[in-house]
Design a protein around this motif. Structure first.
Motif, PDB file in Angstrom:
ATOM      1  N   ALA A 275       0.762  -1.196  -0.078  1.00 51.25           N
ATOM      2  CA  ALA A 275      -0.117   0.025   0.050  1.00 51.25           C
ATOM      3  C   ALA A 275       0.983   1.280   0.085  1.00 51.25           C
ATOM      4  CB  ALA A 275      -0.940   0.047   1.215  1.00 51.25           C
ATOM      5  N   ARG A 276       2.016   1.261   0.591  1.00 52.74           N
ATOM      6  CA  ARG A 276       2.911   2.322   0.759  1.00 52.74           C
ATOM      7  C   ARG A 276       3.711   2.369  -0.545  1.00 52.74           C
ATOM      8  NH1 ARG A 276       5.674   4.115   5.008  1.00 52.74           N
ATOM      9  NH2 ARG A 276       6.548   5.449   3.629  1.00 52.74           N
ATOM     10  N   GLY A 277       3.759   1.648  -1.473  1.00 47.42           N
ATOM     11  CA  GLY A 277       4.266   1.587  -2.923  1.00 47.42           C
ATOM     12  C   GLY A 277       5.489   0.496  -3.108  1.00 47.42           C
ATOM     13  N   GLY A 278       5.523  -0.339  -2.186  1.00 50.03           N
ATOM     14  CA  GLY A 278       6.379  -1.512  -2.307  1.00 50.03           C
ATOM     15  C   GLY A 278       7.650  -1.381  -1.484  1.00 50.03           C
ATOM     16  N   ALA A 279       8.176  -2.625  -1.021  1.00 52.61           N
ATOM     17  CA  ALA A 279       9.255  -2.634  -0.355  1.00 52.61           C
ATOM     18  C   ALA A 279      10.624  -2.043  -1.201  1.00 52.61           C
ATOM     19  CB  ALA A 279       9.624  -3.821   0.272  1.00 52.61           C
ATOM     20  N   ALA A 280      10.852  -2.485  -2.315  1.00 59.78           N
ATOM     21  CA  ALA A 280      11.849  -2.031  -3.137  1.00 59.78           C
ATOM     22  C   ALA A 280      11.995  -0.486  -3.391  1.00 59.78           C
ATOM     23  CB  ALA A 280      11.726  -2.750  -4.700  1.00 59.78           C
ATOM     24  N   ARG A 281      10.788   0.126  -3.477  1.00 58.69           N
ATOM     25  CA  ARG A 281      10.819   1.369  -3.764  1.00 58.69           C
ATOM     26  C   ARG A 281      11.007   2.216  -2.646  1.00 58.69           C
ATOM     27  NH1 ARG A 281       5.584   3.122  -7.681  1.00 58.69           N
ATOM     28  NH2 ARG A 281       6.587   2.950  -9.525  1.00 58.69           N
ATOM     29  N   LEU A 282      10.586   1.712  -1.340  1.00 60.74           N
ATOM     30  CA  LEU A 282      10.787   2.367  -0.042  1.00 60.74           C
ATOM     31  C   LEU A 282      12.525   2.115   0.067  1.00 60.74           C
ATOM     32  CD1 LEU A 282       7.643   0.980   1.967  1.00 60.74           C
ATOM     33  CD2 LEU A 282       8.301   3.547   1.486  1.00 60.74           C
TER      34      LEU A 282
ATOM     35  N   SER B 288      -0.076  10.194  -2.862  1.00 62.08           N
ATOM     36  CA  SER B 288       1.010   9.540  -3.530  1.00 62.08           C
ATOM     37  C   SER B 288       1.825  10.523  -4.035  1.00 62.08           C
ATOM     38  CB  SER B 288       0.662   8.860  -4.864  1.00 62.08           C
ATOM     39  OG  SER B 288       1.627   8.384  -5.463  1.00 62.08           O
ATOM     40  N   GLU B 289       3.328  10.333  -3.714  1.00 60.09           N
ATOM     41  CA  GLU B 289       4.491  11.253  -4.013  1.00 60.09           C
ATOM     42  C   GLU B 289       5.521  10.236  -4.698  1.00 60.09           C
ATOM     43  OE1 GLU B 289       4.216  14.283  -3.509  1.00 60.09           O
ATOM     44  OE2 GLU B 289       2.577  14.622  -1.915  1.00 60.09           O
ATOM     45  N   GLY B 290       5.516  10.452  -6.169  1.00 60.67           N
ATOM     46  CA  GLY B 290       6.463   9.725  -6.687  1.00 60.67           C
ATOM     47  C   GLY B 290       6.630   8.538  -6.870  1.00 60.67           C
ATOM     48  N   GLY B 291       5.360   7.876  -6.535  1.00 58.24           N
ATOM     49  CA  GLY B 291       5.028   6.452  -6.550  1.00 58.24           C
ATOM     50  C   GLY B 291       4.904   5.638  -5.230  1.00 58.24           C
ATOM     51  N   LEU B 292       5.256   6.392  -4.039  1.00 65.51           N
ATOM     52  CA  LEU B 292       5.212   6.088  -2.736  1.00 65.51           C
ATOM     53  C   LEU B 292       3.899   7.000  -2.131  1.00 65.51           C
ATOM     54  CD1 LEU B 292       8.930   6.077  -2.104  1.00 65.51           C
ATOM     55  CD2 LEU B 292       7.364   4.095  -2.185  1.00 65.51           C
ATOM     56  N   VAL B 293       3.568   6.308  -0.959  1.00 63.84           N
ATOM     57  CA  VAL B 293       2.350   6.966  -0.386  1.00 63.84           C
ATOM     58  C   VAL B 293       2.795   7.417   0.877  1.00 63.84           C
ATOM     59  CG1 VAL B 293       0.036   6.427   0.719  1.00 63.84           C
ATOM     60  CG2 VAL B 293       0.522   5.709  -1.388  1.00 63.84           C
TER      61      VAL B 293
ATOM     62  N   ARG C  66      12.594  14.977   2.389  1.00 61.25           N
ATOM     63  CA  ARG C  66      12.403  16.516   3.119  1.00 61.25           C
ATOM     64  C   ARG C  66      10.877  16.634   3.155  1.00 61.25           C
ATOM     65  NH1 ARG C  66      15.007  19.717  -0.039  1.00 61.25           N
ATOM     66  NH2 ARG C  66      17.025  19.933   1.324  1.00 61.25           N
ATOM     67  N   LEU C  67      10.202  16.854   4.291  1.00 64.66           N
ATOM     68  CA  LEU C  67       8.822  17.187   4.423  1.00 64.66           C
ATOM     69  C   LEU C  67       8.829  18.600   5.049  1.00 64.66           C
ATOM     70  CD1 LEU C  67       9.014  14.040   4.885  1.00 64.66           C
ATOM     71  CD2 LEU C  67       6.994  14.148   5.828  1.00 64.66           C
ATOM     72  N   ARG C  68       7.809  19.234   4.436  1.00 65.86           N
ATOM     73  CA  ARG C  68       7.549  20.913   4.866  1.00 65.86           C
ATOM     74  C   ARG C  68       6.036  20.779   5.104  1.00 65.86           C
ATOM     75  NH1 ARG C  68      12.116  23.953   3.829  1.00 65.86           N
ATOM     76  NH2 ARG C  68      13.478  23.258   2.075  1.00 65.86           N
ATOM     77  N   GLY C  69       5.903  21.690   6.171  1.00 63.72           N
ATOM     78  CA  GLY C  69       4.461  22.023   6.195  1.00 63.72           C
ATOM     79  C   GLY C  69       4.207  23.043   7.412  1.00 63.72           C
ATOM     80  N   THR C  70       3.212  22.786   8.418  1.00 58.02           N
ATOM     81  CA  THR C  70       2.892  23.370   9.340  1.00 58.02           C
ATOM     82  C   THR C  70       2.696  22.615  10.703  1.00 58.02           C
ATOM     83  OG1 THR C  70       0.548  23.903   8.850  1.00 58.02           O
ATOM     84  CG2 THR C  70       2.122  25.634   8.163  1.00 58.02           C
ATOM     85  N   LEU C  71       3.105  23.375  11.894  1.00 55.05           N
ATOM     86  CA  LEU C  71       2.623  22.494  13.043  1.00 55.05           C
ATOM     87  C   LEU C  71       1.714  23.537  14.037  1.00 55.05           C
ATOM     88  CD1 LEU C  71       2.877  20.259  15.214  1.00 55.05           C
ATOM     89  CD2 LEU C  71       5.054  21.283  15.970  1.00 55.05           C
ATOM     90  N   ALA C  72       0.437  22.869  14.121  1.00 56.51           N
ATOM     91  CA  ALA C  72      -0.510  23.864  15.125  1.00 56.51           C
ATOM     92  C   ALA C  72      -0.369  23.443  16.458  1.00 56.51           C
ATOM     93  CB  ALA C  72      -1.889  23.383  14.485  1.00 56.51           C
ATOM     94  N   LEU C  73       0.186  24.380  17.082  1.00 63.41           N
ATOM     95  CA  LEU C  73       0.518  24.132  18.690  1.00 63.41           C
ATOM     96  C   LEU C  73      -0.747  24.922  19.523  1.00 63.41           C
ATOM     97  CD1 LEU C  73       4.182  25.079  18.857  1.00 63.41           C
ATOM     98  CD2 LEU C  73       3.229  22.820  19.038  1.00 63.41           C
ATOM     99  N   PRO C  74      -1.293  24.203  20.503  1.00 62.42           N
ATOM    100  CA  PRO C  74      -2.372  24.747  21.294  1.00 62.42           C
ATOM    101  C   PRO C  74      -1.839  26.064  21.760  1.00 62.42           C
ATOM    102  CG  PRO C  74      -1.872  22.485  22.173  1.00 62.42           C
ATOM    103  CD  PRO C  74      -0.621  22.807  21.032  1.00 62.42           C
TER     104      PRO C  74
END
Length: 259
Positions: A45-52, A210-215, A59-67
């Protein structure tokens, strides 16, 4: 009357027998599913062991919502083997948590504060996070984990799941809930130490894309199981195999890091 009573008894016996058969069938289906099959379907489901395994950096970018605070921009960088760097910007100041494969260190988002080594509990958590696969289920044995299928469950927020118990690698044990339909992790339960006391934590995982064949998941909510406020992590972009210099994961100067 006697005949009617016998009919009720027979019907009751049929009902009990049907329930017993249903329970037996359910138990048979559960036992037929092995931990290897659950993990294999998760990897597919993630895209396969070989691809992983082909992913060397992330690199992951985003936002963190803190209380009680405005969403804070973050960047998470991971590189094989066992390197991690997280940057978070709070009120214009950048904080860093990093592990270079040997040293776990942090730079508080406070002007004038020098970088310092993490406390043992923080360092253990940083080592666990330094996993470009984002999961102990990818090559679990090689990473020092054991994985056990402990049963099937239905989460209040919806959906049947398989429960996997993950132990080892010097980390607290955790339970992964694998969605029986999508075969992806939708929740993690674990115990963490907060102010010297064990606290049960829950992480809800979702919005897989999906990002580049991986989830990868793009939304995570983390907080205490009983009460307390949760933090929400929203991933806006995922870069697979970006060039990352090893120096990014080490302290600016080894002499500047205080124990």
């Amino acid at each position: 009357m006697g005949g009617g009573g016998g009919l009720v008894t027979r019907r009751g016996g049929l009902l009990v027998g049907a329930l017993a058969l249903a329970v037996a069938l359910a138990a048979s289906l559960a036992s037929a599913q092995t931990v290897d099959e659950v993990v294999r379907r998760y990897l597919e489901a993630r895209g396969g062991a070989a691809r992983l395994r082909a992913v060397q950096s992330l690199r992951l970018r985003g936002t963190l919502a803190l209380p009680g605070m405005a969403p804070a921009p973050f960047a998470l960088e991971l590189k094989r083997p066992s390197k991690m760097r997280t940057e978070i910007t709070i009120e214009g100041h950048v904080g860093v948590r990093a592990y270079d494969g040997s040293l776990a260190w942090l730079q508080p988002p406070v002007p004038g504060e020098p970088p310092r080594l993490m406390a043992p509990e923080e360092a253990a958590e940083a080592r666990a996070q330094a996993d470009v696969d984002l999961s102990p289920l990818v090559d679990a044995q090689a990473k020092g984990y054991t994985v056990e299928l402990v049963g099937r469950d239905r989460l209040p927020e919806g959906g049947d799941t398989w429960r996997l118990l993950v132990r080892g690698n010097g980390e607290p044990e955790r339970t992964l809930h694998i969605d029986a339909r999508t075969h992806l992790v939708v929740r993690t339960d674990e115990q963490r130490t907060v102010d010297g006391k064990p606290v049960a934590f829950v992480t809800e995982v979702g919005d897989y894309r999906s990002e580049g064949g991986l989830v990868y998941p793009h939304r995570l909510e983390l907080g205490p199981r009983e009460g307390g406020e949760r933090q929400t992590l929203l991933v806006e972009s995922v870069e697979v195999n970006p060039p990352l210099d090893d120096a990014r994961f080490s302290p600016p100067k080894a002499s500047a890091v205080l124990p």
